[in-house]
Design an enzyme around this catalytic site. Sequence first.
Site, PDB file in Angstrom:
ATOM      1  N   ARG A 104       0.834  -1.197   0.000  1.00  0.00           N
ATOM      2  CA  ARG A 104       0.000   0.000   0.000  1.00  0.00           C
ATOM      3  C   ARG A 104       0.871   1.250   0.000  1.00  0.00           C
ATOM      4  O   ARG A 104       1.727   1.428   0.865  1.00  0.00           O
ATOM      5  CB  ARG A 104      -0.917   0.004   1.233  1.00  0.00           C
ATOM      6  CG  ARG A 104      -1.886   1.182   1.261  1.00  0.00           C
ATOM      7  CD  ARG A 104      -2.800   1.117   2.455  1.00  0.00           C
ATOM      8  NE  ARG A 104      -3.666  -0.063   2.389  1.00  0.00           N
ATOM      9  CZ  ARG A 104      -4.576  -0.354   3.326  1.00  0.00           C
ATOM     10  NH1 ARG A 104      -4.711   0.410   4.378  1.00  0.00           N
ATOM     11  NH2 ARG A 104      -5.326  -1.420   3.195  1.00  0.00           N
ATOM     12  N   ASP A 203       0.930 -11.849  10.183  1.00  0.00           N
ATOM     13  CA  ASP A 203       1.749 -11.933  11.385  1.00  0.00           C
ATOM     14  C   ASP A 203       1.472 -13.219  12.160  1.00  0.00           C
ATOM     15  O   ASP A 203       2.381 -13.853  12.682  1.00  0.00           O
ATOM     16  CB  ASP A 203       1.473 -10.732  12.305  1.00  0.00           C
ATOM     17  CG  ASP A 203       2.161  -9.470  11.815  1.00  0.00           C
ATOM     18  OD1 ASP A 203       3.102  -9.583  11.012  1.00  0.00           O
ATOM     19  OD2 ASP A 203       1.758  -8.368  12.247  1.00  0.00           O
TER      20      ASP A 203
END
Length: 209
Positions: A104, A203
């Site tokens: 992004r 994660d």
Amino acid sequence: MRHLHVLNHPLLQHKLSILRDKHTSVKEFRELVSEMAALMCYEATRDLPLEAVEIETPICKTTVQKIAGKKLAIVPILRAGLGMVDGILQLIPSVKVGHIGLYRDPETLEPVEYYCKLPNDIAERDVILLDPMLATGGSAAAAIGVIKSHGCKHVSLMSILAAPEGVDRVHEDHPDVSIFVAALDECLNDHAYIVPGLGDAGDRIFGTK
């Protein structure tokens, strides 16, 4: 919502309940994501075309049904989508695998492609895009656009969780794409995390939290 399939099978819902728990270990989280991807793939491939083929059993000749044409390809969005690949490969070992990497842009907040490697015959295959979390929908919509730019006519998206905002974005940009999820959650928070969600899937899959 059009082309949205919420898969409420009891096994999926049970595994999802463990995924959501913040105390679930990296090892168990990774295994559950893979298992859920396999179960979801079973539903996402329900409409693959079949063709009649004659074979010979130990008893006699007969006509059976096999998947027609070039079959299937899967394309995970890096990096979290990688966690869904192995489960599907166990179910369909011959499937071809492409990869798309997006990040992004910090100023525009729009997804930017930094990596793309797809099978040479991708245009002849039904494609399932893999991303565990459909949040804003920006990355998924961009990845679908990349796949379509290579000539693909049949693309679907498989995510474990989705927010309504993400579903709306994908269907606004790609109204022909079917979306398969195990749950449609409430909304996005101020940090674009799905609520109640399960945190950052990447994660938790790779232990980088």
